[in-house]
Enzyme design. Structure first.
Site, PDB file in Angstrom:
ATOM      1  N   ASP A  90      -6.945  -6.112   4.183  1.00  0.00           N
ATOM      2  CA  ASP A  90      -6.266  -4.772   3.856  1.00  0.00           C
ATOM      3  C   ASP A  90      -6.443  -4.476   5.588  1.00  0.00           C
ATOM      4  O   ASP A  90      -7.495  -4.098   5.911  1.00  0.00           O
ATOM      5  CB  ASP A  90      -6.811  -4.061   3.149  1.00  0.00           C
ATOM      6  CG  ASP A  90      -6.268  -2.589   3.001  1.00  0.00           C
ATOM      7  OD1 ASP A  90      -5.295  -2.400   3.658  1.00  0.00           O
ATOM      8  OD2 ASP A  90      -6.837  -1.521   2.100  1.00  0.00           O
ATOM      9  N   SER A 144       0.889  -1.248   0.044  1.00  0.00           N
ATOM     10  CA  SER A 144      -0.006   0.011  -0.025  1.00  0.00           C
ATOM     11  C   SER A 144       0.945   1.235   0.051  1.00  0.00           C
ATOM     12  O   SER A 144       1.639   1.567   1.010  1.00  0.00           O
ATOM     13  CB  SER A 144      -0.906  -0.023   1.341  1.00  0.00           C
ATOM     14  OG  SER A 144      -1.380   1.338   1.400  1.00  0.00           O
ATOM     15  N   MET A 183     -11.968   5.118  -1.275  1.00  0.00           N
ATOM     16  CA  MET A 183     -12.819   5.398  -0.023  1.00  0.00           C
ATOM     17  C   MET A 183     -13.201   6.618  -0.274  1.00  0.00           C
ATOM     18  O   MET A 183     -12.724   7.805   0.549  1.00  0.00           O
ATOM     19  CB  MET A 183     -11.597   5.298   1.284  1.00  0.00           C
ATOM     20  CG  MET A 183     -11.285   3.853   1.491  1.00  0.00           C
ATOM     21  SD  MET A 183      -9.639   3.756   2.645  1.00  0.00           S
ATOM     22  CE  MET A 183      -8.694   3.761   1.249  1.00  0.00           C
ATOM     23  N   ASP A 233      -4.457   3.720  -2.190  1.00  0.00           N
ATOM     24  CA  ASP A 233      -5.574   4.199  -1.254  1.00  0.00           C
ATOM     25  C   ASP A 233      -6.007   5.528  -1.603  1.00  0.00           C
ATOM     26  O   ASP A 233      -5.345   6.645  -1.454  1.00  0.00           O
ATOM     27  CB  ASP A 233      -5.230   4.068   0.166  1.00  0.00           C
ATOM     28  CG  ASP A 233      -5.189   2.703   0.481  1.00  0.00           C
ATOM     29  OD1 ASP A 233      -6.016   1.865   0.389  1.00  0.00           O
ATOM     30  OD2 ASP A 233      -3.943   2.388   0.951  1.00  0.00           O
ATOM     31  N   MET A 281     -11.791  -5.581   5.066  1.00  0.00           N
ATOM     32  CA  MET A 281     -10.902  -4.513   5.578  1.00  0.00           C
ATOM     33  C   MET A 281     -10.739  -5.345   7.035  1.00  0.00           C
ATOM     34  O   MET A 281     -11.838  -5.640   7.855  1.00  0.00           O
ATOM     35  CB  MET A 281     -11.866  -3.318   6.138  1.00  0.00           C
ATOM     36  CG  MET A 281     -12.049  -2.294   4.740  1.00  0.00           C
ATOM     37  SD  MET A 281     -10.309  -1.995   3.937  1.00  0.00           S
ATOM     38  CE  MET A 281      -9.562  -1.253   5.192  1.00  0.00           C
ATOM     39  N   HIS A 315      -1.029  -1.128  -4.349  1.00  0.00           N
ATOM     40  CA  HIS A 315      -2.238  -0.739  -3.980  1.00  0.00           C
ATOM     41  C   HIS A 315      -2.191   0.812  -3.602  1.00  0.00           C
ATOM     42  O   HIS A 315      -1.439   1.247  -2.657  1.00  0.00           O
ATOM     43  CB  HIS A 315      -2.525  -1.645  -2.660  1.00  0.00           C
ATOM     44  CG  HIS A 315      -3.929  -1.297  -1.819  1.00  0.00           C
ATOM     45  ND1 HIS A 315      -4.832  -1.952  -2.497  1.00  0.00           N
ATOM     46  CD2 HIS A 315      -4.169  -0.427  -0.869  1.00  0.00           C
ATOM     47  CE1 HIS A 315      -5.899  -1.329  -1.571  1.00  0.00           C
ATOM     48  NE2 HIS A 315      -5.701  -0.784  -0.744  1.00  0.00           N
ATOM     49  N   MET A 327      -8.609   8.435  -0.491  1.00  0.00           N
ATOM     50  CA  MET A 327      -9.478   9.281   0.728  1.00  0.00           C
ATOM     51  C   MET A 327      -9.821  10.429   0.204  1.00  0.00           C
ATOM     52  O   MET A 327      -9.129  11.394   0.014  1.00  0.00           O
ATOM     53  CB  MET A 327      -8.880   8.942   1.739  1.00  0.00           C
ATOM     54  CG  MET A 327      -7.980   7.511   1.948  1.00  0.00           C
ATOM     55  SD  MET A 327      -7.308   7.796   3.561  1.00  0.00           S
ATOM     56  CE  MET A 327      -6.730   5.924   3.686  1.00  0.00           C
ATOM     57  N   HIS A 361      -8.009   1.451  -4.577  1.00  0.00           N
ATOM     58  CA  HIS A 361      -9.069   1.093  -3.433  1.00  0.00           C
ATOM     59  C   HIS A 361      -9.585   2.685  -3.097  1.00  0.00           C
ATOM     60  O   HIS A 361      -8.940   3.525  -2.594  1.00  0.00           O
ATOM     61  CB  HIS A 361      -8.293   0.679  -2.175  1.00  0.00           C
ATOM     62  CG  HIS A 361      -9.058   0.642  -0.792  1.00  0.00           C
ATOM     63  ND1 HIS A 361      -8.507   0.498   0.333  1.00  0.00           N
ATOM     64  CD2 HIS A 361     -10.392   0.662  -0.803  1.00  0.00           C
ATOM     65  CE1 HIS A 361      -9.593   0.382   1.129  1.00  0.00           C
ATOM     66  NE2 HIS A 361     -10.685   0.565   0.563  1.00  0.00           N
TER      67      HIS A 361
HETATM   68  C1  DX5 Z   1      -6.644   2.061   5.425  1.00  0.00           C
HETATM   69  C2  DX5 Z   1      -5.737   1.534   4.082  1.00  0.00           C
HETATM   70  C3  DX5 Z   1      -4.644   0.469   3.704  1.00  0.00           C
HETATM   71  C4  DX5 Z   1      -3.516   0.967   4.661  1.00  0.00           C
HETATM   72  C5  DX5 Z   1      -2.743  -0.105   5.379  1.00  0.00           C
HETATM   73  O1  DX5 Z   1      -7.738   2.549   5.146  1.00  0.00           O
HETATM   74  O2  DX5 Z   1      -6.875   1.056   3.049  1.00  0.00           O
HETATM   75  O3  DX5 Z   1      -4.537   0.094   2.503  1.00  0.00           O
HETATM   76  O4  DX5 Z   1      -2.731   1.753   3.593  1.00  0.00           O
HETATM   77  O5  DX5 Z   1      -1.884   0.076   6.078  1.00  0.00           O
HETATM   78  P1  DX5 Z   1      -1.037  -1.032   6.826  1.00  0.00           P
HETATM   79  O6  DX5 Z   1      -0.620  -2.154   6.227  1.00  0.00           O
HETATM   80  O7  DX5 Z   1      -0.011  -0.072   7.622  1.00  0.00           O
HETATM   81  O8  DX5 Z   1      -2.306  -1.502   8.119  1.00  0.00           O
HETATM   82 ZN    ZN Z   2      -6.440   0.080   1.047  1.00  0.00          ZN
END
Ligand code: DX5
Ligand code: ZN
Length: 225
Positions: free
Chosen positions: A179, A10, A70, A37, A141, A35, A39, A68
């Site tokens: 994740d 990620s 969010m 993310d 999740m 990956h 947000m 991903h």
């Molecule tokens: C959280 C993200 C993850 C995050 C995971 O909302 O979707 O992808 O980066 O990070 P770690 O592996 O540090 O928990």
């Molecule tokens: Zn993620």
């Protein structure tokens, strides 16, 4: 046949000041996917990065990039993700009504990308009933979405098992991604429960030897199936 194990670092945990080097270091470490993310500060209480950054990542990545989302309005950005060269797009089951969620997954598929549906910890496997037929991937999740570096929620393991069974019963190849808080201590349990795609932020990017870390994650997952 079981799906092959995929390690998906990620980018949220990488050093953004050196993004190109971080992407290269991850792909050189032999991972199968990256990956990204996204947000928006509305669906989750944090803002990460947007689509121009993802496009730049795709341009220097040797492996598929998985987005991903969010965010509250994923539908509006599907074309832009397609143009950025993204391989798969995952949206959350609760960003809008089940109808809008399905419509969004259909648009992702129609654009030629893989479609994923993510479940926050509070939603059970039965949430998938309306959409499983069009999903290529289910993201379970294992922390509340929004931040990296949180602790793995052990109580998500039965859900991984339940989703694996539902996915297998479709007779189609559906990937199960986990994740949040994934690392050497937790990857084996997730693999044993039926996950095949492991998003790893902190435990990958903070490792002193990332290639060794990627190898060890894969070995730990494979030895628990
Ligand atoms: C959280 C993200 C993850 C995050 C995971 O909302 O979707 O992808 O980066 O990070 P770690 O592996 O540090 O928990
Ligand atoms: Zn993620």
């Amino acid at each position: 046949m079981k799906k092959q194990i995929t390690i998906s670092p990620s980018l949220l945990a990488c050093d953004f000041l050196h993004l190109e080097n971080e992407v290269k270091s991850a792909t050189d470490a032999g991972v199968g996917m990256l990956h990204a993310d996204v947000m928006d500060g509305v669906y989750v209480p944090n803002i990460s990065f947007g689509f121009d950054i993802i496009k730049s990542v795709v341009s220097v990545s040797d492996v598929p990039v998985d987005a991903h989302l969010m965010i509250k309005r994923p539908y509006d950005y599907i074309d832009v993700l397609k143009n950025a060269g993204v391989y798969s797009v995952t949206v959350h089951s609760d960003f809008d009504s089940p109808e809008v969620v399905r419509e969004t997954l259909e648009k992702i598929k129609a654009s030629g990308m893989k479609a994923g549906l993510a479940l926050r910890p509070m939603f059970g496997a039965n949430t998938l009933k309306d959409c499983l037929d069009i999903c290529d991937m289910i993201l379970i999740m294992t922390v509340e979405p929004g931040f990296g570096g949180q602790s793995f929620m052990q109580d998500m393991l039965p859900k991984i098992r339940a989703v694996r069974t539902l996915a297998d019963n479709t007779g189609r190849e559906i990937s199960i991604q986990v994740d949040g808080g994934i690392g050497e201590a937790t990857i084996g349990d997730c693999a044993e429960a039926g996950a095949d795609n492991f998003v790893i932020g902190t435990a990958f990017f903070k490792a002193t030897d990332r290639a060794a870390a990627a190898r060890n994650f894969k070995i730990a997952a494979e030895s628990h199936r």
